[in-house]
Design a protein around this motif. Sequence first.
Motif, PDB file in Angstrom:
ATOM      1  N   GLN A 149      -6.301   0.975  -7.343  1.00  0.00           N
ATOM      2  CA  GLN A 149      -6.705   2.183  -6.613  1.00  0.00           C
ATOM      3  C   GLN A 149      -7.250   1.767  -5.249  1.00  0.00           C
ATOM      4  O   GLN A 149      -8.105   0.889  -5.151  1.00  0.00           O
ATOM      5  CB  GLN A 149      -7.772   2.955  -7.390  1.00  0.00           C
ATOM      6  CG  GLN A 149      -8.147   4.276  -6.745  1.00  0.00           C
ATOM      7  CD  GLN A 149      -9.050   5.112  -7.645  1.00  0.00           C
ATOM      8  OE1 GLN A 149      -9.466   4.664  -8.722  1.00  0.00           O
ATOM      9  NE2 GLN A 149      -9.351   6.322  -7.226  1.00  0.00           N
TER      10      GLN A 149
ATOM     11  N   THR B 199       0.838  -1.195   0.000  1.00  0.00           N
ATOM     12  CA  THR B 199       0.000   0.000   0.000  1.00  0.00           C
ATOM     13  C   THR B 199       0.876   1.249   0.000  1.00  0.00           C
ATOM     14  O   THR B 199       2.042   1.218   0.370  1.00  0.00           O
ATOM     15  CB  THR B 199      -0.929   0.027   1.221  1.00  0.00           C
ATOM     16  OG1 THR B 199      -0.148   0.122   2.427  1.00  0.00           O
ATOM     17  CG2 THR B 199      -1.799  -1.222   1.284  1.00  0.00           C
TER      18      THR B 199
ATOM     19  N   ALA C  58       1.004   2.391   3.775  1.00  0.00           N
ATOM     20  CA  ALA C  58       0.226   3.631   3.693  1.00  0.00           C
ATOM     21  C   ALA C  58       0.069   4.271   5.072  1.00  0.00           C
ATOM     22  O   ALA C  58      -0.191   3.581   6.061  1.00  0.00           O
ATOM     23  CB  ALA C  58      -1.142   3.352   3.080  1.00  0.00           C
TER      24      ALA C  58
ATOM     25  N   ARG D  45      -3.992   5.895  -3.681  1.00  0.00           N
ATOM     26  CA  ARG D  45      -5.297   6.572  -3.783  1.00  0.00           C
ATOM     27  C   ARG D  45      -5.520   7.089  -5.195  1.00  0.00           C
ATOM     28  O   ARG D  45      -6.628   7.036  -5.716  1.00  0.00           O
ATOM     29  CB  ARG D  45      -5.365   7.731  -2.784  1.00  0.00           C
ATOM     30  CG  ARG D  45      -5.434   7.277  -1.335  1.00  0.00           C
ATOM     31  CD  ARG D  45      -5.849   8.399  -0.420  1.00  0.00           C
ATOM     32  NE  ARG D  45      -5.902   7.959   0.975  1.00  0.00           N
ATOM     33  CZ  ARG D  45      -6.633   8.538   1.906  1.00  0.00           C
ATOM     34  NH1 ARG D  45      -7.386   9.583   1.608  1.00  0.00           N
ATOM     35  NH2 ARG D  45      -6.624   8.091   3.149  1.00  0.00           N
ATOM     36  N   ASN D  46      -4.457   7.596  -5.817  1.00  0.00           N
ATOM     37  CA  ASN D  46      -4.517   8.069  -7.196  1.00  0.00           C
ATOM     38  C   ASN D  46      -3.759   7.075  -8.067  1.00  0.00           C
ATOM     39  O   ASN D  46      -2.528   7.075  -8.108  1.00  0.00           O
ATOM     40  CB  ASN D  46      -3.909   9.469  -7.299  1.00  0.00           C
ATOM     41  CG  ASN D  46      -3.937  10.004  -8.726  1.00  0.00           C
ATOM     42  OD1 ASN D  46      -4.466   9.370  -9.645  1.00  0.00           O
ATOM     43  ND2 ASN D  46      -3.345  11.173  -8.935  1.00  0.00           N
TER      44      ASN D  46
ATOM     45  N   ASP E 286      -8.637   3.591   4.171  1.00  0.00           N
ATOM     46  CA  ASP E 286      -9.657   3.913   5.171  1.00  0.00           C
ATOM     47  C   ASP E 286     -10.960   3.155   4.902  1.00  0.00           C
ATOM     48  O   ASP E 286     -11.779   2.978   5.807  1.00  0.00           O
ATOM     49  CB  ASP E 286      -9.971   5.413   5.169  1.00  0.00           C
ATOM     50  CG  ASP E 286      -8.784   6.264   5.571  1.00  0.00           C
ATOM     51  OD1 ASP E 286      -7.739   5.703   5.941  1.00  0.00           O
ATOM     52  OD2 ASP E 286      -8.907   7.501   5.513  1.00  0.00           O
ATOM     53  N   ASN E 287     -11.146   2.733   3.663  1.00  0.00           N
ATOM     54  CA  ASN E 287     -12.370   2.071   3.241  1.00  0.00           C
ATOM     55  C   ASN E 287     -12.179   0.556   3.338  1.00  0.00           C
ATOM     56  O   ASN E 287     -11.456  -0.046   2.540  1.00  0.00           O
ATOM     57  CB  ASN E 287     -12.710   2.478   1.800  1.00  0.00           C
ATOM     58  CG  ASN E 287     -14.044   1.951   1.335  1.00  0.00           C
ATOM     59  OD1 ASN E 287     -14.384   0.792   1.539  1.00  0.00           O
ATOM     60  ND2 ASN E 287     -14.813   2.809   0.684  1.00  0.00           N
TER      61      ASN E 287
ATOM     62  N   GLN F 148      -8.891  10.992  11.984  1.00  0.00           N
ATOM     63  CA  GLN F 148      -8.398  10.609  10.664  1.00  0.00           C
ATOM     64  C   GLN F 148      -7.016   9.977  10.752  1.00  0.00           C
ATOM     65  O   GLN F 148      -6.692   9.045  10.005  1.00  0.00           O
ATOM     66  CB  GLN F 148      -8.356  11.821   9.736  1.00  0.00           C
ATOM     67  CG  GLN F 148      -8.074  11.461   8.284  1.00  0.00           C
ATOM     68  CD  GLN F 148      -9.093  10.486   7.715  1.00  0.00           C
ATOM     69  OE1 GLN F 148     -10.300  10.741   7.745  1.00  0.00           O
ATOM     70  NE2 GLN F 148      -8.617   9.357   7.205  1.00  0.00           N
TER      71      GLN F 148
ATOM     72  N   GLY G  59      -6.744   1.479   8.708  1.00  0.00           N
ATOM     73  CA  GLY G  59      -6.382   1.130   7.332  1.00  0.00           C
ATOM     74  C   GLY G  59      -5.478  -0.076   7.281  1.00  0.00           C
ATOM     75  O   GLY G  59      -5.661  -0.991   6.472  1.00  0.00           O
TER      76      GLY G  59
ATOM     77  N   GLN H 131     -13.059  -1.477   0.210  1.00  0.00           N
ATOM     78  CA  GLN H 131     -12.035  -1.340  -0.828  1.00  0.00           C
ATOM     79  C   GLN H 131     -10.797  -2.159  -0.505  1.00  0.00           C
ATOM     80  O   GLN H 131     -10.177  -2.752  -1.397  1.00  0.00           O
ATOM     81  CB  GLN H 131     -11.629   0.131  -0.975  1.00  0.00           C
ATOM     82  CG  GLN H 131     -12.522   0.971  -1.843  1.00  0.00           C
ATOM     83  CD  GLN H 131     -11.917   2.340  -2.116  1.00  0.00           C
ATOM     84  OE1 GLN H 131     -10.693   2.519  -2.076  1.00  0.00           O
ATOM     85  NE2 GLN H 131     -12.769   3.314  -2.391  1.00  0.00           N
TER      86      GLN H 131
ATOM     87  N   ASN I 172      -8.072   3.427  -1.179  1.00  0.00           N
ATOM     88  CA  ASN I 172      -8.050   4.268   0.013  1.00  0.00           C
ATOM     89  C   ASN I 172      -8.184   3.306   1.183  1.00  0.00           C
ATOM     90  O   ASN I 172      -9.253   2.731   1.402  1.00  0.00           O
ATOM     91  CB  ASN I 172      -9.206   5.269  -0.021  1.00  0.00           C
ATOM     92  CG  ASN I 172      -9.312   6.089   1.257  1.00  0.00           C
ATOM     93  OD1 ASN I 172      -8.552   5.899   2.211  1.00  0.00           O
ATOM     94  ND2 ASN I 172     -10.271   7.010   1.294  1.00  0.00           N
TER      95      ASN I 172
ATOM     96  N   THR J  93      -6.504   6.105   9.337  1.00  0.00           N
ATOM     97  CA  THR J  93      -5.581   5.676   8.284  1.00  0.00           C
ATOM     98  C   THR J  93      -4.464   4.791   8.820  1.00  0.00           C
ATOM     99  O   THR J  93      -4.219   3.688   8.309  1.00  0.00           O
ATOM    100  CB  THR J  93      -4.974   6.901   7.577  1.00  0.00           C
ATOM    101  OG1 THR J  93      -6.027   7.656   6.968  1.00  0.00           O
ATOM    102  CG2 THR J  93      -3.969   6.475   6.513  1.00  0.00           C
TER     103      THR J  93
END
Length: 272
Positions: free
Chosen positions: A54, A8, A84, A34-35, A58-59, A102, A110, A62, A56, A106
């Motif tokens: 791709q 990640t 990450a 993420r991008n 945090d999700n 946050q 995450g 995903q 994130n 993460t």
Amino acid sequence: MSKTIFITGASRGFGRIWAEAFLERGDKVAATARNIETLNDLKEKYGDAVLPIQLNVDNRHQAFDAVNKAASHFGSLDVVINNAGYGLFGTIEEASEEEARQQIETNVFGLLWVTQAALPIMRKQGHGHIVQLSSVLGIFTLPVLGIYNASKFAVEGLSETLAQEVKGFGINVTLVEPNGFSTDWGGSSSIHSQSIEAYDGVKKAFNDGITDDAFGLPEATVPAILKLIDEKNPPLRYFLGKVGLPTAKEVYKARIAEWEQYADVATAAHGK
């Protein structure tokens, strides 16, 4: 023998450097960011050896999709590297609720979601190595990085427990403990809380104590990370840089001395 590696945060910093090193020596890499466009040049250079995804972290949904996609695409997952994360700069009082939540979301959750997604795959195949990018600030602390310290202390506790739980499945866990390195971690990748003037002195002392020599060269970590993922019996903790281990020794020496000072009180508190 080549390995299949899921990493990640592969768009920059350690993640980018390590992903390229794995690909250069012939490993297969599922690289997440993420991008996803930041991974285009890796795809152009290494073709089918790299799978850009791709993500994130945090999700949770995903995270599970990304890990399962990588395993399905390559047929297995030998190594998962939870790289990450980012730093929140500010004293404890300065951190807003959103910033604090946050940071933990993460850096801790995450990492947890990716780890949870990988475990069933590794249990089924009977082997695997989960590498958690922690920090020396998960072993000792610095002012102005309190919430970040807290996130890495959480990663330490989570991962040390995990190592005990999954060893019998053939899964190894390693906490990588870098000291400061000249990546973008303290630059645009970081968040800074709104300042409270009362802490200006604390921040000045913190900044004055940082020297250029304290920061390692990110590229110099490549041999160490390659050695780690090739180890048959990898360690639980793995320092990167020349600052972390000597400082940890000093910190733990002081901690033990303080604990010993109150050993009689602790024993009496047991009650029997």
